[in-house]
Design a protein around this motif. Structure first.
Motif, short mmCIF file in Angstrom:
data_model
loop_
_atom_site.label_atom_id
_atom_site.label_comp_id
_atom_site.label_asym_id
_atom_site.label_seq_id
_atom_site.Cartn_x
_atom_site.Cartn_y
_atom_site.Cartn_z
N VAL A 127 0.85 -1.19 0.00
CA VAL A 127 0.00 0.00 0.00
C VAL A 127 0.88 1.24 0.00
O VAL A 127 1.85 1.32 0.76
N THR A 128 0.53 2.19 -0.86
CA THR A 128 1.22 3.48 -0.91
C THR A 128 0.20 4.58 -0.59
O THR A 128 -0.89 4.60 -1.18
N VAL A 129 0.56 5.45 0.34
CA VAL A 129 -0.34 6.55 0.73
C VAL A 129 0.05 7.79 -0.08
O VAL A 129 1.22 8.16 -0.16
N THR A 130 -0.95 8.41 -0.69
CA THR A 130 -0.75 9.66 -1.42
C THR A 130 -1.55 10.75 -0.71
O THR A 130 -2.78 10.66 -0.62
N ASP A 131 -0.83 11.77 -0.18
CA ASP A 131 -1.48 12.88 0.54
C ASP A 131 -1.93 13.95 -0.44
O ASP A 131 -1.24 14.28 -1.40
N LEU A 140 -5.23 5.73 -0.97
CA LEU A 140 -4.43 4.53 -0.75
C LEU A 140 -4.35 3.78 -2.07
O LEU A 140 -5.38 3.40 -2.64
N ASN A 141 -3.15 3.59 -2.57
CA ASN A 141 -2.94 2.82 -3.80
C ASN A 141 -2.47 1.42 -3.40
O ASN A 141 -1.44 1.27 -2.75
N VAL A 142 -3.25 0.43 -3.77
CA VAL A 142 -2.94 -0.95 -3.41
C VAL A 142 -2.38 -1.67 -4.64
O VAL A 142 -2.98 -1.65 -5.71
N THR A 143 -1.22 -2.30 -4.47
CA THR A 143 -0.62 -3.11 -5.52
C THR A 143 -0.64 -4.55 -5.06
O THR A 143 -0.08 -4.88 -4.01
N ILE A 144 -1.32 -5.40 -5.83
CA ILE A 144 -1.36 -6.83 -5.50
C ILE A 144 -0.12 -7.48 -6.09
O ILE A 144 0.10 -7.46 -7.30
N ASN A 145 0.72 -8.03 -5.22
CA ASN A 145 1.97 -8.66 -5.65
C ASN A 145 1.79 -10.12 -6.03
O ASN A 145 2.48 -10.64 -6.89
N ASN A 146 0.85 -10.80 -5.34
CA ASN A 146 0.64 -12.22 -5.56
C ASN A 146 -0.76 -12.57 -5.07
O ASN A 146 -1.14 -12.18 -3.98
N PHE A 147 -1.51 -13.33 -5.86
CA PHE A 147 -2.86 -13.71 -5.47
C PHE A 147 -2.87 -14.93 -4.54
O PHE A 147 -3.91 -15.29 -4.01
#
Length: 150
Positions: A127-131, A140-147
């Motif tokens: 998760v990356t937070v962008t203010d 909140l930008n969520v990147t799925i690395n593995n299912f």
């Protein structure tokens, strides 16, 4: 010399049935290969996932040999149903169906199945937070690395 015990034959059959390749359910459900396999045939399953474990069954107390890569390729597992085999590569798997460890043959419908055994690997994400302070907001930008495989 004392007789050897605990050794199982590695049967190789020459007739494929069914003619199609069976793809195991990716979520771990039991997948029917055929409801009328003879104990003198082999089937084609895959493509396998390297390192994944597959369980094969055949009704009638059948003897199963699982080859990898071809119907006469290296043997991953052999024994009486059910048996478990772990794929070493992403090749096709070739389970053979026989009456016993002497590779005896028989006709008569047997139901054959395969099941991909999941290891319950959980998914992973970051998760990356962008203010956006000027607007009193953030995202909140969520990147799925593995299912995972569960």
């Amino acid at each position: 010399m004392a007789p050897l015990s605990g050794l199982f034959a590695q049967c190789t059959n020459t007739t494929q049935y069914p003619s199609n390749t069976t793809v195991p359910d990716p979520f771990g459900a039991v997948t029917t290969i055929n409801t009328c396999s003879y104990q003198q045939e082999y089937s084609v399953v895959g493509p396998a996932i390297a390192g994944a474990t597959y369980t094969f069954t055949c009704t009638g107390g059948s003897y199963i040999t699982v080859h990898e890569g071809s119907s006469s390729g290296p043997v991953l597992a052999s024994g009486y149903s059910p048996i478990t085999a772990t794929a070493t590569g992403n090749d096709l798997l070739y389970p053979t169906w026989n009456v016993d460890e002497n590779c005896n043959l028989a006709t008569g419908c047997q139901t054959t199945t395969v099941q991909l055994m999941l290891e319950c690997t959980p998914p992973s994400a970051s998760v990356t937070v962008t203010d956006d302070c000027a607007n009193n907001a953030f995202s909140l930008n969520v990147t799925i690395n593995n299912f995972g495989d569960g």
